[in-house]
Design a protein around this motif. Structure first.
Motif, PDB file in Angstrom:
ATOM      1  N   PRO A  51     -28.238 -39.163  21.704  1.00 10.47           N
ATOM      2  CA  PRO A  51     -27.375 -39.265  22.883  1.00 10.47           C
ATOM      3  C   PRO A  51     -27.437 -40.660  23.503  1.00 10.47           C
ATOM      4  CG  PRO A  51     -29.433 -38.192  23.472  1.00 10.47           C
ATOM      5  CD  PRO A  51     -29.493 -38.447  21.987  1.00 10.47           C
ATOM      6  N   LEU A  52     -26.289 -41.109  24.029  1.00 12.76           N
ATOM      7  CA  LEU A  52     -26.247 -42.405  24.701  1.00 12.76           C
ATOM      8  C   LEU A  52     -27.094 -42.365  25.971  1.00 12.76           C
ATOM      9  CD1 LEU A  52     -23.911 -42.677  22.700  1.00 12.76           C
ATOM     10  CD2 LEU A  52     -22.529 -43.666  24.532  1.00 12.76           C
ATOM     11  N   THR A  53     -27.706 -43.505  26.299  1.00 12.81           N
ATOM     12  CA  THR A  53     -28.418 -43.594  27.578  1.00 12.81           C
ATOM     13  C   THR A  53     -27.386 -43.696  28.705  1.00 12.81           C
ATOM     14  OG1 THR A  53     -28.440 -46.002  27.590  1.00 12.81           O
ATOM     15  CG2 THR A  53     -30.287 -44.914  26.470  1.00 12.81           C
ATOM     16  N   ASN A  54     -27.863 -43.494  29.933  1.00  9.77           N
ATOM     17  CA  ASN A  54     -26.944 -43.616  31.071  1.00  9.77           C
ATOM     18  C   ASN A  54     -26.289 -44.991  31.117  1.00  9.77           C
ATOM     19  OD1 ASN A  54     -27.311 -41.038  31.964  1.00  9.77           O
ATOM     20  ND2 ASN A  54     -28.949 -41.581  33.411  1.00  9.77           N
ATOM     21  N   THR A  55     -27.077 -46.023  30.832  1.00  2.58           N
ATOM     22  CA  THR A  55     -26.512 -47.376  30.900  1.00  2.58           C
ATOM     23  C   THR A  55     -25.515 -47.598  29.771  1.00  2.58           C
ATOM     24  OG1 THR A  55     -28.553 -48.113  31.916  1.00  2.58           O
ATOM     25  CG2 THR A  55     -27.106 -49.822  31.063  1.00  2.58           C
ATOM     26  N   GLN A  56     -25.820 -47.085  28.591  1.00  2.00           N
ATOM     27  CA  GLN A  56     -24.863 -47.207  27.486  1.00  2.00           C
ATOM     28  C   GLN A  56     -23.562 -46.465  27.812  1.00  2.00           C
ATOM     29  OE1 GLN A  56     -27.218 -45.825  24.154  1.00  2.00           O
ATOM     30  NE2 GLN A  56     -28.161 -47.841  23.839  1.00  2.00           N
ATOM     31  N   ARG A  57     -23.688 -45.315  28.454  1.00  2.49           N
ATOM     32  CA  ARG A  57     -22.475 -44.583  28.864  1.00  2.49           C
ATOM     33  C   ARG A  57     -21.669 -45.405  29.873  1.00  2.49           C
ATOM     34  NH1 ARG A  57     -22.141 -39.318  27.671  1.00  2.49           N
ATOM     35  NH2 ARG A  57     -20.863 -38.921  29.499  1.00  2.49           N
ATOM     36  N   LYS A  58     -22.394 -46.054  30.772  1.00  2.00           N
ATOM     37  CA  LYS A  58     -21.701 -46.888  31.775  1.00  2.00           C
ATOM     38  C   LYS A  58     -20.969 -48.056  31.105  1.00  2.00           C
ATOM     39  CE  LYS A  58     -24.109 -49.510  34.644  1.00  2.00           C
ATOM     40  NZ  LYS A  58     -25.012 -49.841  35.768  1.00  2.00           N
ATOM     41  N   ILE A  59     -21.609 -48.655  30.098  1.00  3.72           N
ATOM     42  CA  ILE A  59     -20.989 -49.776  29.382  1.00  3.72           C
ATOM     43  C   ILE A  59     -19.676 -49.334  28.705  1.00  3.72           C
ATOM     44  CG2 ILE A  59     -21.309 -51.311  27.379  1.00  3.72           C
ATOM     45  CD1 ILE A  59     -22.939 -52.198  29.716  1.00  3.72           C
ATOM     46  N   ILE A  60     -19.696 -48.140  28.125  1.00  4.62           N
ATOM     47  CA  ILE A  60     -18.472 -47.623  27.484  1.00  4.62           C
ATOM     48  C   ILE A  60     -17.412 -47.334  28.553  1.00  4.62           C
ATOM     49  CG2 ILE A  60     -17.478 -45.769  26.066  1.00  4.62           C
ATOM     50  CD1 ILE A  60     -19.348 -47.734  24.552  1.00  4.62           C
ATOM     51  N   ASP A  61     -17.857 -46.803  29.681  1.00  3.19           N
ATOM     52  CA  ASP A  61     -16.919 -46.545  30.782  1.00  3.19           C
ATOM     53  C   ASP A  61     -16.317 -47.872  31.278  1.00  3.19           C
ATOM     54  OD1 ASP A  61     -15.576 -44.851  32.536  1.00  3.19           O
ATOM     55  OD2 ASP A  61     -17.133 -45.005  34.077  1.00  3.19           O
ATOM     56  N   SER A  62     -17.135 -48.900  31.403  1.00  2.00           N
ATOM     57  CA  SER A  62     -16.634 -50.219  31.816  1.00  2.00           C
ATOM     58  C   SER A  62     -15.609 -50.737  30.805  1.00  2.00           C
ATOM     59  CB  SER A  62     -17.772 -51.246  31.883  1.00  2.00           C
ATOM     60  OG  SER A  62     -18.753 -50.837  32.781  1.00  2.00           O
ATOM     61  N   ALA A  63     -15.895 -50.498  29.530  1.00  2.00           N
ATOM     62  CA  ALA A  63     -14.959 -50.938  28.487  1.00  2.00           C
ATOM     63  C   ALA A  63     -13.631 -50.191  28.619  1.00  2.00           C
ATOM     64  CB  ALA A  63     -15.568 -50.731  27.111  1.00  2.00           C
ATOM     65  N   ALA A  64     -13.714 -48.885  28.951  1.00  2.00           N
ATOM     66  CA  ALA A  64     -12.481 -48.098  29.145  1.00  2.00           C
ATOM     67  C   ALA A  64     -11.668 -48.665  30.309  1.00  2.00           C
ATOM     68  CB  ALA A  64     -12.832 -46.638  29.401  1.00  2.00           C
ATOM     69  N   LEU A  65     -12.350 -48.973  31.405  1.00  2.00           N
ATOM     70  CA  LEU A  65     -11.650 -49.526  32.581  1.00  2.00           C
ATOM     71  C   LEU A  65     -11.054 -50.895  32.258  1.00  2.00           C
ATOM     72  CD1 LEU A  65     -14.280 -48.589  35.326  1.00  2.00           C
ATOM     73  CD2 LEU A  65     -11.994 -47.582  35.021  1.00  2.00           C
ATOM     74  N   THR A  66     -11.809 -51.697  31.508  1.00  2.00           N
ATOM     75  CA  THR A  66     -11.304 -53.025  31.129  1.00  2.00           C
ATOM     76  C   THR A  66     -10.090 -52.886  30.213  1.00  2.00           C
ATOM     77  OG1 THR A  66     -13.572 -53.853  31.257  1.00  2.00           O
ATOM     78  CG2 THR A  66     -11.963 -55.254  30.140  1.00  2.00           C
ATOM     79  N   HIS A  67     -10.152 -51.901  29.326  1.00  5.10           N
ATOM     80  CA  HIS A  67      -8.987 -51.662  28.456  1.00  5.10           C
ATOM     81  C   HIS A  67      -7.745 -51.337  29.286  1.00  5.10           C
ATOM     82  CE1 HIS A  67      -6.426 -50.392  25.215  1.00  5.10           C
ATOM     83  NE2 HIS A  67      -6.171 -49.310  25.920  1.00  5.10           N
ATOM     84  N   LEU A  68      -7.911 -50.451  30.266  1.00  2.00           N
ATOM     85  CA  LEU A  68      -6.749 -50.053  31.090  1.00  2.00           C
ATOM     86  C   LEU A  68      -6.201 -51.243  31.873  1.00  2.00           C
ATOM     87  CD1 LEU A  68      -8.018 -46.603  32.395  1.00  2.00           C
ATOM     88  CD2 LEU A  68      -6.199 -47.004  30.705  1.00  2.00           C
ATOM     89  N   ALA A  69      -7.102 -52.168  32.265  1.00  2.67           N
ATOM     90  CA  ALA A  69      -6.666 -53.321  33.062  1.00  2.67           C
ATOM     91  C   ALA A  69      -6.073 -54.434  32.205  1.00  2.67           C
ATOM     92  CB  ALA A  69      -7.856 -53.859  33.865  1.00  2.67           C
ATOM     93  N   THR A  70      -6.437 -54.479  30.923  1.00  2.00           N
ATOM     94  CA  THR A  70      -6.062 -55.652  30.115  1.00  2.00           C
ATOM     95  C   THR A  70      -5.311 -55.312  28.830  1.00  2.00           C
ATOM     96  OG1 THR A  70      -8.116 -55.577  28.803  1.00  2.00           O
ATOM     97  CG2 THR A  70      -8.169 -56.852  30.873  1.00  2.00           C
TER      98      THR A  70
END
Ligand code: ZN
Length: 341
Positions: free
Chosen positions: A176-195
């Motif tokens: 399982p992903l760590t909490n921080t790794q999950r956050k990094i993927i979430d940040s990537a999702a948000l960056t994708h939506l913005a860019t």
């Protein structure tokens, strides 16, 4: 386009060009890929190596510093390898070294200028290897704050250079992903939506690849926005098929003289399932390894040309299929556009 819109657009273009000399007129085009020398059209990419490295420093984010290497020395070491692979037919080279692990965009631009290769760099953070390449602020900031940093690089360039990232590079270990790794993927999702930038995610195993898609789905991001990097780390081919059927890109990027046969078999399986149109192939080769004398054992980028393509042909892959794998798929995968569920 009405006159008001035209004037507005012209002013915007002039302002951009004045501020960021590498950003040229093609920026306004609908379909764009971003290289270190500015926008590219998808048809400009031609033969593309989608996952390689010029420079890596494994010291960890705590001690990471550009003072640990001499850029001129790295340039001199990398140049002949890049010239060699260009002669063999490579047109576009995608550098996957992220921030705090060897991303040096001015070095990449120098190499692009010296070789004539298109080179593409990235934004994002690398959460794998127990997070040793994450800066401290990756723990204290929210997903939104991290995404704002990466989105700022997309709009304004990296570290004041004006050189923009062409994709998001992140990474996670096995599930399982760590909490921080999950956050990094979430940040990537948000960056994708913005860019509209594609996310390339170094991934430990098939379940970690699955877990990413759940995080993306919570933000409404399509699997088509994600490249499953190092899919070969998962030995159960059913995971590759499942991801590709969901329209994720599946990247077999460990081609080297020892892995030619196993990679032919991976592609045969995807071909049998009629999923070659979601597959990327590369070598994860190179690089100048900081801390070793003259960068250590720099591996060339030639195996795909000298051994892998001949092996694919010998196993019945057509020229059209090769063009799909090395030309059409990379151009599609790295085209900047928002992909929602
Ligand atoms: Zn890599």
């Amino acid at each position: 386009m009405n006159r008001r819109k035209f004037i507005h657009k012209t002013i915007a273009t002039v302002a951009t060009a004045a501020t960021f000399p590498h950003v040229t007129a093609a920026r306004a085009a609908d379909e764009t890929i971003i290289g270190v020398n500015g926008p590219l059209r998808p048809r400009d990419l031609k033969f593309t190596l989608t996952h390689e490295h010029v420079l890596a420093d494994f010291i960890g984010a705590e001690k990471y510093s550009r003072d640990r290497y001499v850029a001129d020395e790295v340039f001199a070491r990398a140049l002949p390898f890049l010239q060699d692979v260009k002669k063999r037919g490579c047109v576009t080279f995608i550098d996957c070294s992220p921030a705090y692990l060897g991303r040096d965009v001015l070095l990449l631009k120098r190499l692009a200028d010296a070789t004539g290769l298109n080179i593409i760099t990235n934004t994002g953070y690398y959460g794998a290897v127990e997070e040793r390449f994450l800066p401290k602020h990756a723990y204290t900031e929210t997903a939104e704050q991290l995404a704002a940093r990466w989105t700022d690089e997309f709009h304004h360039g990296i570290e004041g250079t004006g050189i923009r990232p062409g994709f998001i590079k992140t990474s996670v270990d096995k599930a399982p992903l760590t909490n921080t790794q999950r956050k990094i993927i979430d940040s990537a999702a948000l960056t994708h939506l913005a860019t509209g930038l594609t996310l390339a995610v170094h991934t430990g195993n098939g379940n970690a690849a699955r877990e990413q898609l759940v995080i993306l789905a919570a933000r409404g991001v399509s699997p088509a926005a994600r490249i499953w990097v190092h899919a070969q780390n998962e030995t159960d081919k059913a995971y590759h098929v499942e991801a590709a059927r969901k329209e994720s890109w599946v990247s077999f990027d460990g081609v080297n003289p020892e892995t030619v046969q196993e990679n032919v078999e991976r592609l045969q399986n995807m071909k049998k399932e009629k999923l070659l149109h979601r597959v990327l192939v590369s070598q994860d080769s190179g690089w100048y390894n900081v801390g070793e004398p003259n960068g250590g054992n720099y591996k060339d980028y030639n195996c795909i040309f000298t051994q892998f393509i001949p092996a694919l042909k010998a196993n019945g892959f057509s020229q059209a299929e090769l063009d799909m794998l090395f030309i059409a798929n990379p151009a599609s995968a790295f085209t900047v556009r928002v992909r929602k569920l």
